[in-house]
Design a protein around this motif. Structure first.
Motif, PDB file in Angstrom:
ATOM      1  N   ASP A  18       0.863  -1.178   0.157  1.00  0.00           N
ATOM      2  CA  ASP A  18      -0.029   0.021   0.100  1.00  0.00           C
ATOM      3  C   ASP A  18       0.994   1.332   0.052  1.00  0.00           C
ATOM      4  O   ASP A  18       0.473   2.200  -0.770  1.00  0.00           O
ATOM      5  N   SER A  19       1.889   1.315   0.631  1.00  0.00           N
ATOM      6  CA  SER A  19       2.787   2.450   0.537  1.00  0.00           C
ATOM      7  C   SER A  19       3.781   2.511  -0.527  1.00  0.00           C
ATOM      8  O   SER A  19       4.546   3.482  -0.333  1.00  0.00           O
ATOM      9  N   ASP A  20       3.715   1.748  -1.194  1.00  0.00           N
ATOM     10  CA  ASP A  20       4.574   1.342  -2.456  1.00  0.00           C
ATOM     11  C   ASP A  20       6.159   1.218  -1.753  1.00  0.00           C
ATOM     12  O   ASP A  20       6.882   1.052  -2.809  1.00  0.00           O
ATOM     13  N   PHE A  21       6.096   1.046  -0.391  1.00  0.00           N
ATOM     14  CA  PHE A  21       7.642   0.709  -0.226  1.00  0.00           C
ATOM     15  C   PHE A  21       8.071  -0.686  -0.877  1.00  0.00           C
ATOM     16  O   PHE A  21       9.374  -1.068  -0.848  1.00  0.00           O
ATOM     17  N   SER A  37       8.030  -1.653  -3.696  1.00  0.00           N
ATOM     18  CA  SER A  37       8.492  -1.228  -5.017  1.00  0.00           C
ATOM     19  C   SER A  37      10.069  -1.075  -4.549  1.00  0.00           C
ATOM     20  O   SER A  37      10.994  -1.535  -5.359  1.00  0.00           O
ATOM     21  N   GLU A  38      10.404  -0.326  -3.634  1.00  0.00           N
ATOM     22  CA  GLU A  38      11.818   0.131  -3.198  1.00  0.00           C
ATOM     23  C   GLU A  38      12.472  -1.347  -2.936  1.00  0.00           C
ATOM     24  O   GLU A  38      13.803  -1.446  -3.373  1.00  0.00           O
ATOM     25  N   LEU A  80      11.512  -4.351  -4.133  1.00  0.00           N
ATOM     26  CA  LEU A  80      11.584  -5.137  -4.993  1.00  0.00           C
ATOM     27  C   LEU A  80      12.676  -5.002  -6.304  1.00  0.00           C
ATOM     28  O   LEU A  80      13.004  -5.615  -7.178  1.00  0.00           O
ATOM     29  N   VAL A  81      12.876  -3.755  -6.440  1.00  0.00           N
ATOM     30  CA  VAL A  81      13.790  -3.163  -7.453  1.00  0.00           C
ATOM     31  C   VAL A  81      15.303  -3.174  -6.999  1.00  0.00           C
ATOM     32  O   VAL A  81      16.130  -3.057  -7.916  1.00  0.00           O
ATOM     33  N   ARG A 131       4.348  -7.999  -9.510  1.00  0.00           N
ATOM     34  CA  ARG A 131       4.600  -7.481 -10.964  1.00  0.00           C
ATOM     35  C   ARG A 131       3.581  -7.688 -11.763  1.00  0.00           C
ATOM     36  O   ARG A 131       3.506  -6.727 -12.883  1.00  0.00           O
ATOM     37  N   GLU A 132       2.608  -8.544 -11.681  1.00  0.00           N
ATOM     38  CA  GLU A 132       1.397  -8.747 -12.566  1.00  0.00           C
ATOM     39  C   GLU A 132       0.439  -7.725 -12.233  1.00  0.00           C
ATOM     40  O   GLU A 132      -0.213  -7.821 -11.203  1.00  0.00           O
ATOM     41  N   ARG A 133       0.160  -6.794 -13.177  1.00  0.00           N
ATOM     42  CA  ARG A 133      -0.920  -5.859 -12.684  1.00  0.00           C
ATOM     43  C   ARG A 133      -1.487  -5.568 -14.150  1.00  0.00           C
ATOM     44  O   ARG A 133      -1.112  -5.940 -14.927  1.00  0.00           O
ATOM     45  N   THR A 156       9.787  -3.677 -12.219  1.00  0.00           N
ATOM     46  CA  THR A 156       8.862  -3.803 -11.205  1.00  0.00           C
ATOM     47  C   THR A 156       7.341  -3.973 -11.773  1.00  0.00           C
ATOM     48  O   THR A 156       6.669  -4.332 -11.054  1.00  0.00           O
ATOM     49  N   ARG A 165      18.637  -4.882 -12.397  1.00  0.00           N
ATOM     50  CA  ARG A 165      18.375  -3.959 -11.070  1.00  0.00           C
ATOM     51  C   ARG A 165      19.691  -3.658 -10.697  1.00  0.00           C
ATOM     52  O   ARG A 165      19.725  -2.355 -10.079  1.00  0.00           O
ATOM     53  N   PHE A 182      10.969   6.675  -8.268  1.00  0.00           N
ATOM     54  CA  PHE A 182       9.560   6.475  -8.406  1.00  0.00           C
ATOM     55  C   PHE A 182       8.563   7.832  -8.641  1.00  0.00           C
ATOM     56  O   PHE A 182       8.836   8.521  -8.033  1.00  0.00           O
ATOM     57  N   SER A 239       7.897   6.284  -2.395  1.00  0.00           N
ATOM     58  CA  SER A 239       7.981   4.881  -2.144  1.00  0.00           C
ATOM     59  C   SER A 239       8.928   4.758  -0.788  1.00  0.00           C
ATOM     60  O   SER A 239       9.793   3.976  -0.739  1.00  0.00           O
TER      61      SER A 239
END
Ligand code: ATP
Ligand code: MG
Lengths: 279, 272
Positions: free
Chosen positions: A104-107, A109-110, A112-113, A277-279, B55, B78, B85, B89
């Motif tokens: 939810d907080s998009d953390f 992404s940080e 997973l990247v 990843r799948e959206r 991502t 990566r 972003f 994030s």
């Protein structure tokens, strides 16, 4: 604010370390984040100490007083050990809902990247979740003491040594379901749906030696069944009680826990990475 | 010249949508190039960046970053990239510095230690200097939730620069930042490009920020409309600035020739 001086601004990047070191470092960082978070919210810690009072004091106490007559073993200790394991696994599972907060907080992404394996992230999350679990387990022991139930020192140390593995097995199972859920409400419901039946199926408070059919199968595929049994083996080792409370050879239990944990981790991590990843 | 971003026929259709958000995009960015990816809201910029940075899963097409396939060699990709972003994030409960420390540990730069003071001197020095450049010095030890929006943005920039990536993806990096901080950031990015040969992939709605780029690509409803140096675009549109050229292009493009607000509202279906 200093004016920009490019040559000094561009510091040489430190040499990167070997892969295994980096994976470990990532696990530590992810774990430390959740531990820091737990420490910063004392309310959560207070709540997680209330859990043992309810589970052990009320439910356990009630069972001891009304159900425990005529058993060939000490029910109090049977339940104490079961509850310790149950709290470890249950609290880890509950804390794993933080995967959804991260999303939810998009953390997420940080995380997973970053150039680390997805396993490092998932294992770090599980170990971080284990922190509160350890506190609740200590809470169970404390409540047990108040109720007059004691553990020998070597039994307590043995359980402590096994605790990380037990949390890992519970957390790995949690990733499978949590990894692909997007709503916190649904996740909380799912936690209930896993932890409640698991408590009975894996023999936390009621022996499962006579389970048959579906219940038998379910109990044998839950990692927690083996965790509980292994814990009882450690606690009753060398006493006449051993044979009446322990179902499996401890080596078999250890192997089953390790095997099931690895299987859950592989499936869970794959599902988690995919759902992000799948959206 | 070595191509460092190679995109071929990239398509992305989000789940439960009827039309693809990115619809057959192809382009190449050379090593060291400063590349601007411009387009209106919803054109498909963030979708493209998300795929390029591993991502988001693509629907079809091939993408190679620094020579690595984004699906089969995701880890190598990566390793080579840095990313700001569009959507924040940060962990809002951690302090600014804790966010940076987490990042540094994830990139294997420094061993993770439980407090700033226990971190290696080299790390402390680096973080302090970067924080100075964008001007978050005194916010470094505050919880992110207590930072202003622009400060949080600066923090994300510092975080993405703690490791020195070969390819830097910036998705509207300067939104909400004050003028001085923006200037300092661009100076810093310039120096990174000069001294380290960093490739920069930029999306922005402040078109003047793309003035100094080597190539501008316009993406329009998921398709590349135009790819050329800014000077060429200005010459073609007969405009003095890239901003003017960009707007002139949008107004002239087929399918949306509305120039007044009334027409725009009709075009976009808000008014009949
Ligand atoms: N998760 C999602 N699910 C479905 N559709 C999405 C999703 N994310 C984006 N879209 C759609 O994809 C299209 C492209 O979005 P994208 O975020 O790539 O645009 P953008 O060019 O970055 O716009 P902006 O300048 O506003 O940031 C839009 O129509 C958007 O509604
Ligand atoms: Mg965008």
């Amino acid at each position: 604010m200093s004016a920009l001086t490019p040559t000094t601004a561009l510091l040489a990047e430190p040499a990167r370390r070997p892969t295994w070191w980096r994976e470990l470092n990532a696990v530590v960082a992810v774990t430390a984040r959740d531990v820091t978070l737990a420490l910063r919210t004392p309310g959560m810690i207070a709540l997680s100490l209330l859990m043992p009072i309810v589970m052990m004091g009320l439910i356990g106490g009630n069972l001891m007083e009304n159900m425990a007559g005529g058993l060939p073993f000490d029910f109090g200790q049977f339940m104490l050990v079961g509850m310790i394991v149950n709290m470890l696994v249950m609290t880890t599972t509950m804390s794993m809902t933080s995967l959804i907060d991260d999303s939810d907080s998009d953390f997420s992404s940080e995380m997973l990247v970053a150039p680390v394996s997805r396993y490092a992230i998932v294992v770090g999350k599980i170990l971080g979740s284990s922190f509160t679990a350890l506190i609740t387990a200590v809470g169970v022991i404390a409540v047990g003491l108040v109720m007059g139930l004691t553990l020998s020192l070597h039994a307590a140390l043995g359980l402590l040594a096994l605790a990380p593995l037990m949390c890992l097995s519970g957390g790995a199972l949690a990733v499978i379901v949590m990894g692909s859920i997007k709503s916190k409400k649904a996740a909380n419901l799912v936690v209930m749906l896993i932890t409640m039946p698991q408590m009975f199926l894996s023999g936390v408070i009621i022996p499962i030696g006579s389970s048959t059919g579906v219940l038998f199968v379910l109990s044998r595929i839950l990692p927690m069944t083996y965790c509980v049994d292994l814990a009882r083996a450690v606690v009753t080792a060398g006493t006449p009680e051993y044979d009446s409370v322990v179902l499996f050879n401890p080596a078999i239990s250890l192997l089953a826990i390790a095997g099931l944990t690895v299987v859950c981790l592989v499936i869970g991590t794959w599902l988690y990475a995919r759902s992000e990843r799948e959206r | 010249m070595t191509p460092v971003i190679e995109v071929e026929d990239l398509v992305k259709q989000y789940k439960k949508t009827k039309t693809p958000a990115v619809d057959g995009v192809s382009f190449t960015v050379q090593e060291g190039e400063f590349f601007a990816f411009l387009g209106q809201n919803g054109a498909g910029k963030t979708t493209t960046i998300s795929i390029l940075t591993t991502t988001l899963a693509k629907t079809s097409g091939t993408v190679r970053i620094a020579g690595f396939d984004i699906d089969r060699q995701a880890r190598e990709v990566r390793e080579a990239i840095g990313l700001i972003f569009q959507r924040p994030s940060l962990d809002r409960t951690m302090t600014a510095e804790q966010n940076i420390r987490f990042h540094a540990a994830m990139y294997g730069l420094y061993p993770y230690r439980p407090s700033f003071r226990l971190m290696p001197a080299d790390y402390r020095d680096r973080v302090t200097r970067l924080a100075d450049i964008v001007g978050i010095g005194d916010g470094l030890f505050k919880a992110v939730a207590k930072l202003s929006g622009g400060m949080a943005r600066k923090l994300e920039i510092v975080r993405s620069l703690v490791h020195t990536p070969r390819v830097l993806f910036l998705d509207e990096p300067t939104q909400g930042m004050d003028a001085l901080a923006r200037r300092n950031l661009w100076d810093y990015i310039d120096s990174m490009r000069r001294e380290l040969g960093t490739t920069v992939f930029l999306t922005t709605h402040y078109i003047d920020e793309a003035e100094g780029t080597d190539t501008v690509c316009l993406i329009d409803r998921g398709r590349i409309a135009l790819c050329c140096p800014p000077a060429e675009m200005k010459a073609t549109m007969g405009a003095a600035t890239l901003d003017d050229a960009y707007v002139a292009y949008l107004r002239s493009r087929p399918g949306l020739d509305a120039t007044t607000l009334g027409e725009v509202l009709v075009e976009s279906g808000v008014r009949r």
